[in-house]
Scaffold this motif. Structure first.
Motif, PDB file in Angstrom:
ATOM      1  N   ASP A   1      -6.251  -1.149  10.575  1.00  0.00           N
ATOM      2  CA  ASP A   1      -5.382  -2.299  11.246  1.00  0.00           C
ATOM      3  C   ASP A   1      -4.071  -2.382  10.830  1.00  0.00           C
ATOM      4  OD1 ASP A   1      -7.277  -2.451  13.184  1.00  0.00           O
ATOM      5  OD2 ASP A   1      -7.965  -4.427  12.469  1.00  0.00           O
ATOM      6  N   ARG A   2      -4.102  -2.322   9.427  1.00  0.00           N
ATOM      7  CA  ARG A   2      -2.677  -2.655   8.744  1.00  0.00           C
ATOM      8  C   ARG A   2      -2.222  -3.818   9.111  1.00  0.00           C
ATOM      9  NH1 ARG A   2      -2.550   2.558  10.162  1.00  0.00           N
ATOM     10  NH2 ARG A   2      -0.702   2.458  11.532  1.00  0.00           N
TER      11      ARG A   2
ATOM     12  N   GLU B   1       3.331  -2.872   7.965  1.00  0.00           N
ATOM     13  CA  GLU B   1       4.497  -2.070   8.174  1.00  0.00           C
ATOM     14  C   GLU B   1       5.905  -2.756   8.253  1.00  0.00           C
ATOM     15  OE1 GLU B   1       3.200   0.963  11.117  1.00  0.00           O
ATOM     16  OE2 GLU B   1       2.009   1.770   9.619  1.00  0.00           O
ATOM     17  N   LYS B   2       5.893  -3.636   9.401  1.00  0.00           N
ATOM     18  CA  LYS B   2       7.063  -4.496   9.714  1.00  0.00           C
ATOM     19  C   LYS B   2       7.350  -5.365   8.377  1.00  0.00           C
ATOM     20  CE  LYS B   2      10.279  -5.348  12.176  1.00  0.00           C
ATOM     21  NZ  LYS B   2      11.185  -4.014  12.664  1.00  0.00           N
TER      22      LYS B   2
ATOM     23  N   HIS C   1      -5.099  -6.980  12.232  1.00  0.00           N
ATOM     24  CA  HIS C   1      -3.556  -6.641  12.103  1.00  0.00           C
ATOM     25  C   HIS C   1      -2.793  -7.444  11.600  1.00  0.00           C
ATOM     26  CE1 HIS C   1      -0.309  -4.274  13.353  1.00  0.00           C
ATOM     27  NE2 HIS C   1       0.239  -5.262  13.735  1.00  0.00           N
ATOM     28  N   ARG C   2      -1.989  -7.121  10.490  1.00  0.00           N
ATOM     29  CA  ARG C   2      -1.237  -8.003   9.865  1.00  0.00           C
ATOM     30  C   ARG C   2       0.188  -7.689   9.825  1.00  0.00           C
ATOM     31  NH1 ARG C   2      -4.958  -7.683   4.797  1.00  0.00           N
ATOM     32  NH2 ARG C   2      -4.521  -5.488   5.318  1.00  0.00           N
ATOM     33  N   ASN C   3       0.462  -6.708  10.678  1.00  0.00           N
ATOM     34  CA  ASN C   3       2.153  -6.331  10.757  1.00  0.00           C
ATOM     35  C   ASN C   3       2.400  -5.847   9.398  1.00  0.00           C
ATOM     36  OD1 ASN C   3       3.977  -6.131  12.111  1.00  0.00           O
ATOM     37  ND2 ASN C   3       4.447  -7.945  12.827  1.00  0.00           N
TER      38      ASN C   3
ATOM     39  N   TYR D   1       2.022  -5.258  -0.266  1.00  0.00           N
ATOM     40  CA  TYR D   1       1.277  -5.015   1.199  1.00  0.00           C
ATOM     41  C   TYR D   1       0.608  -3.800   1.085  1.00  0.00           C
ATOM     42  CZ  TYR D   1       4.702  -8.690   2.411  1.00  0.00           C
ATOM     43  OH  TYR D   1       5.312  -9.809   2.585  1.00  0.00           O
TER      44      TYR D   1
END
Lengths: 377, 346, 144
Positions: free
Chosen positions: A376-377, A56-57, A52-54, A70
């Protein structure tokens, strides 16, 4: 003292085995909690989040043009499709449609990217089953696609080629010639790879009738892409809701009614053949004209403002890739959400892998085509 | 005059028994050196062959054409820290790799090697029942694998050991049945068919021709014994990570690794001895050993190609195959061998 | 829509042997590996890696700092005589985090920052950040 009679308690007759996140065939960082009864898998629980690399945020914290970086890193084996998915949404939100030429170039690149992604899948699937060599043949072919990407964009995988309002740079005659050359040679090589798989009796026996996915179950779980088409449902965003210029191109969606691992394998290989067909048509039809919408000039890249909310869906190599964008009138998106097909496809694994053998568990998880950057995005 | 007699003559000054003891000692040493060299050649060959089939180049940095790569790797393995799992069953854990390797060396000590010009034959054991001894020695190696699997206290290892046991039981019965057919054919010609040297020397034509089914069954059994793809269920890379040897590192792992390549070479040697005429051949004369080596190496290359291109078979399918197809095939082969022996007296 | 057909059933074992042979015959083909330090592939024109900076052209507009998705670019004060750069600020680049997305090159109004084919940037861990002067030097003159 009362000793509990565990021998009679059949609910405890299993061994819990943790597979992954560091495991050769979990395609990155999938962790599977498996309940085993001897060789039989009683229950599988996929646990995600190790990559998970966050993303979207992070996209929400940057300008509209930066989010592409991204998105490149989501499905990193087929990056062009990810860019396309984002741009379909972003261009709708910002009101900057790409010119005709850019649309055709994008189609070519998206299909090349689909081929690249499916080739990685085919090689890794072979490795899951214990075939050491076809992996390399797949990657040699993939390398040719990546070479085209390098010539086009300057990078092999994280291309960042498409940009808001068009593409980064125009394609010239040399690149068109390279792509034509590739489409000439690739089908032969593809058949060669295909034969190393399907001529094998053991390969067929490992896949035929394994991991049956009923169409109803697939729809309930939101499965899309080749997995859904292998269950006998003709659903492809390129046909159902054509984006770019897919409605001007003649191609078929491969469908199989056999619903098993082999069907998914065959559908993906047929998709590659169809992709070649699309590229062959598209490369001839690329019109002259600008490759870039002047409204999104390079120096205006960070001044683009959008308001409202859009949802755009595209057919990536894994399935239906949806991007939901909300803009509040500022230079940065207010909300970015990604409907990732691999995540939805992974959610069906516990159903598929019920009461199968351990070996089949990996064959089934291999046909899902997991890429953890995207899950995981 | 073979190596043993030469050595005994060399040490004859020391008296009868000491000279024989020393001769056996040195001959075993030669044999172990030969096996070790062959293992290094095998691993180098495998890596080069695999690389070329996969359109790569393979090791080419250490030494000319990467020939010293294996030495570098072996030094690395020796120098590595041996990490021991905390809740292991200590004695079996430490013994298991040695058992695997010893089983391999024992099997190599039993097979006959044929003559080689001035040096003579390297055969160590001259027994009347060397065929039985050979298969007894081969049967030691699975014990080491099971010990390793059970003692390392790891679920993957236990599953690997269980698969190994299921696999061994299902292929060894057909294997012995097909060997039985060989003994049957040989017994028409010689009074000691269980002696490998006799068994080979009475082959007027290679036994692989009348017993093509037996050859197939035996070859499949040897593939399964060496446990590479398609029959590497017990140490399947992509499922059980590396099965019974998962908790081993350093030189202990190296022993399992060498055991695997050694059993490929051993399997090829045995197949070429029993079915392809061994060290017999046109113009063989003093060069029987070279004949044997060439036959074995061709089989080794075939084995490598199979290894590299075939997916793993599922364990239940393999057990099915063993009992439902291989065993009946071996029985049919036995019947054919009987008919040939009685009717045609081959 | 087309329905994919299952492949024609081969005779048992014959198909497997065909598959094995089709893998084995690759031994006669040339390997595709490039022996990297000795042989080098042909880099296409658009192949980009290292960022260069033309100190004379930079006007210190900070656009590259703003557009960088990874915040790899920060502005540094450099005392240098450049009439176009009144604030005397120039970008430095941390190649430890740079993803070579080319956004800085595209947005630069004076084309002062640009990417080139140089890609062998092996350095020690603490020296990934190139100061503005180092950015304007060729790779072999940068102190590692």
């Amino acid at each position: 003292m009362v000793v509990p009679d565990t021998a009679q308690d059949t609910s405890k007759d299993w061994v819990e085995l943790n597979i992954g996140p560091q495991h050769p065939s979990t395609h990155g960082v999938l962790r599977l909690k498996v309940k085993l009864d001897g060789e039989i898998v009683k229950d599988v629980e996929p646990i995600i989040g190790y990559l998970h690399r966050n993303a979207e945020k992070l996209c929400e914290m940057d300008y509209y043009c930066d989010a592409l970086v991204y998105f490149d890193r989501m499905d990193y084996v087929g990056a062009m499709n990810m860019e396309l998915g984002y741009l379909e949404a972003a261009e709708k939100l910002l009101g900057i449609p790409p010119p005709e030429r850019a649309q055709w170039i994008r189609v070519v690149m998206a299909e090349l990217s689909r081929i690249a992604s499916h080739l990685v899948w085919a090689g890794a699937f072979g490795l899951d089953l214990g075939m050491l060599t076809p992996f390399f043949y797949c990657f040699i072919e993939r390398e040719k696609v990546l070479r085209i990407f390098t010539a086009v964009s300057g990078s092999r995988q994280q291309t960042n080629y498409m940009s808001i309002g068009g593409v980064y740079q125009d394609i010239d005659d040399q690149i068109i010639y390279d792509i034509e050359q590739f489409t000439e040679e690739f089908p032969k090589k593809l058949e060669e790879i295909f034969n190393t798989f399907v001529k094998n009796d053991i390969f067929i026996s490992r896949n035929k009738g394994i991991g049956i996915l009923e169409p109803e179950v697939a729809i309930q779980y939101g499965v899309t892409g080749p997995m859904l088409r292998a269950s006998g449902i003709e659903y492809d965003v390129r046909k159902a809701e054509p984006y770019l210029v897919y409605d001007k191109i003649n191609f078929d969606i491969p469908v199989s009614y056999k619903k098993d691992n082999l069907a998914r394998f065959l559908v993906r290989f047929e998709e590659m053949r169809q992709s070649v067909k699309i590229i062959k048509q598209a490369i001839k039809k690329i019109p002259d004209g600008p490759y870039f919408n002047p409204k999104a000039k390079k120096s205006l890249m960070i001044r683009l403002r959008g308001e409202g909310e859009v949802y755009a869906r595209t057919e990536s190599s894994k399935g239906e890739f949806g991007v939901y964008l909300v803009g509040d009138g500022g230079v940065k998106p207010y909300r970015v959400h990604v409907r990732s097909p691999a995540l939805k496809n992974l959610s069906v694994l516990p159903v598929l892998a019920k009461d199968v053998m351990i070996a089949d568990l990996f064959a089934i998880s291999g046909t899902i085509d997991l890429v953890f950057g995207e899950v995981d995005r | 005059m073979n190596v043993l007699q030469r050595l005994q003559a060399f040490f004859a000054i020391l008296g009868h028994y000491p000279s024989y003891i020393l001769a056996y000692f040195f001959e075993t040493l030669f044999m172990i050196i030969f096996v070790t060299v062959m293992l290094i050649v095998m691993i180098y060959l495998f890596r080069k062959y695999m690389a070329r089939v996969q359109l790569r180049i393979g090791p080419n940095r250490v030494g000319k054409f990467g020939s010293l790569q294996l030495i570098a790797d072996a030094l690395k393995l020796v120098g590595k820290e041996s990490i021991l799992p905390r809740k292991r069953d200590d004695l079996p854990y430490r013994v298991a790799p040695i058992v695997v390797f010893l089983g391999l060396i024992m099997a190599f000590a039993i097979i006959p090697y044929g003559d080689f010009y001035y040096i003579g034959s390297l055969t160590v054991t001259h027994s009347n029942v060397s065929l039985l001894l050979l298969f007894a020695a081969i049967a030691i190696m699975p014990i080491g694998e099971v010990l390793a699997g059970v003692s390392s206290n790891n679920k993957y290892a236990v599953i690997g050991a269980l698969r190994g046991v299921a696999k061994d039981i299902s292929f060894e019965v057909p294997m012995m049945m097909s060997v039985l057919a060989l003994v049957m054919m040989a017994s028409a010609r010689t009074s000691e068919p269980l002696n490998l040297t006799n068994l080979i020397s009475v082959q007027s034509i290679p036994y692989g021709i009348p017993q093509i089914i037996g050859l197939g069954v035996f070859f499949i059994a040897m593939v399964a014994r060496a446990s590479y793809s398609p029959f590497d269920m017990s140490e399947s890379d992509s499922e059980l990570v590396s099965g019974h040897s998962i908790e081993y590192s350093g030189m202990r792992f190296g022993m399992f690794y060498m055991g695997m390549f050694g059993s490929i070479f051993l399997g090829s040697m045995i197949v070429s001895l029993l079915y392809l005429g061994g060290y017999n051949g046109p113009f063989s004369g003093d060069a029987g050993f070279i004949y044997l080596l060439i036959k074995a190496m061709i089989l080794v290359i075939i084995s490598f190609t199979i290894w590299l291109s075939v997916p793993r078979i599922r364990i239940d399918k393999f057990v099915n195959m063993g009992w439902k197809y291989l065993l009946p095939a071996a029985v049919i082969n036995l019947v054919i061998a009987g008919i040939l022996t009685l009717g045609l007296s081959l | 829509m087309i329905e994919v057909k299952e492949p024609k059933k081969e005779v048992p074992l014959i198909g497997t042997i065909k598959a094995i042979a089709s893998v084995g015959k690759h031994i006669f083909q040339k390997p595709v590996t490039l022996q990297y330090p000795e042989e080098r592939p042909n880099y296409p024109d658009r192949f980009r890696y290292r960022i260069f900076l033309s100190l004379d052209d930079c006007v210190g507009c900070t656009l590259c700092e703003q557009v960088c998705p990874n915040r790899s670019i920060t502005m540094q004060k450099v005392n240098r005589d450049n009439p176009r750069n009144k604030r005397h600020i120039y970008p430095d680049v941390n190649f430890g985090t740079c993803t070579v997305c080319r956004n800085c090159e595209e947005i630069c109004p004076t084309d002062a920052i640009y990417l080139t084919h140089t890609f062998e940037l092996a350095r020690t861990r603490n020296s990934f950040t190139y100061s503005p002067e180092e950015l304007s030097l060729p790779e072999d003159e940068v102190i590692k």
